[in-house]
Design a protein around this motif. Structure first.
Motif, short mmCIF file in Angstrom:
data_model
loop_
_atom_site.label_atom_id
_atom_site.label_comp_id
_atom_site.label_asym_id
_atom_site.label_seq_id
_atom_site.Cartn_x
_atom_site.Cartn_y
_atom_site.Cartn_z
N ARG A 98 -9.40 -1.52 -3.21
CA ARG A 98 -9.15 -2.95 -3.32
C ARG A 98 -10.49 -3.64 -3.48
NH1 ARG A 98 -3.92 -4.68 -1.61
NH2 ARG A 98 -2.68 -2.89 -1.01
N GLN A 143 0.82 -1.22 0.00
CA GLN A 143 0.00 0.00 0.00
C GLN A 143 0.85 1.27 0.00
OE1 GLN A 143 -3.29 -0.11 -0.39
NE2 GLN A 143 -3.61 2.10 -0.28
N GLU A 146 0.75 4.05 -2.93
CA GLU A 146 0.36 5.43 -2.65
C GLU A 146 1.44 6.41 -3.10
OE1 GLU A 146 -0.73 5.64 1.48
OE2 GLU A 146 -2.53 4.41 1.16
#
Length: 157
Positions: free
Chosen positions: A67, A45, A49
């Motif tokens: 997701r 993640q 990002e």
């Protein structure tokens, strides 16, 4: 003096300066694409990002990161990331495919309606690889400029 030098360098090498318009070969039509991590893809993640933030810093419009379960084709307006070791050759760490709209005569346009990214499982934490493949999903092509995120080859970490 520093500003003048930066301006001069940006004119010599626009890809380094963040102006990558010369690498765009397709664009999104009517969508601000969402980044979708498909169930089963263990994408890091934080790396994702950061990759998305870097594209936003270049002026690219990107929607949410979500997701969810994905079929073979994601919804229109989505850039879907799949974990898959079979789509790539042994020298490929990631592969991206864009689908474009068809015009009234059935001819392909240059307007993207969805994109699919496949990344080998042991590279799902590579911010550089994620950023590069998202670039393809946004409509950018590879370059031989090794200083660009869209470099044809180079380090992925």
């Amino acid at each position: 003096m520093k500003l003048a030098a930066l301006l001069f360098l940006s004119l010599l090498n626009p890809a380094n300066a963040g102006d990558m318009t010369q690498l765009r070969w397709q664009s999104w039509d009517g969508y601000v694409p969402n980044i979708v991590v498909c169930n089963g893809a263990d994408v890091d993640q934080e790396a994702l990002e950061e990759a998305v933030d870097n594209w936003r810093a270049r002026g690219e419009r990107i929607g949410k990161i979500v997701r969810k379960s994905c079929g073979e084709y994601p919804d229109r307006g989505d850039i879907a990331i799949y974990e898959n070791n079979e789509r790539q050759t042994s020298s490929q760490y990631g592969v991206t495919s864009t689908n474009v709209f068809l015009d009234a005569d059935g001819n392909q346009t240059e307007k993207i309606c969805l994109a699919r990214i496949w990344i080998k499982s042991n590279y799902l934490d590579s911010r550089i690889l994620l950023e590069h493949e998202i670039g393809h999903g946004l409509g950018f092509r590879d370059t031989s400029d090794m200083n660009s995120i869209m470099a044809r080859s180079g380090p992925i970490y």
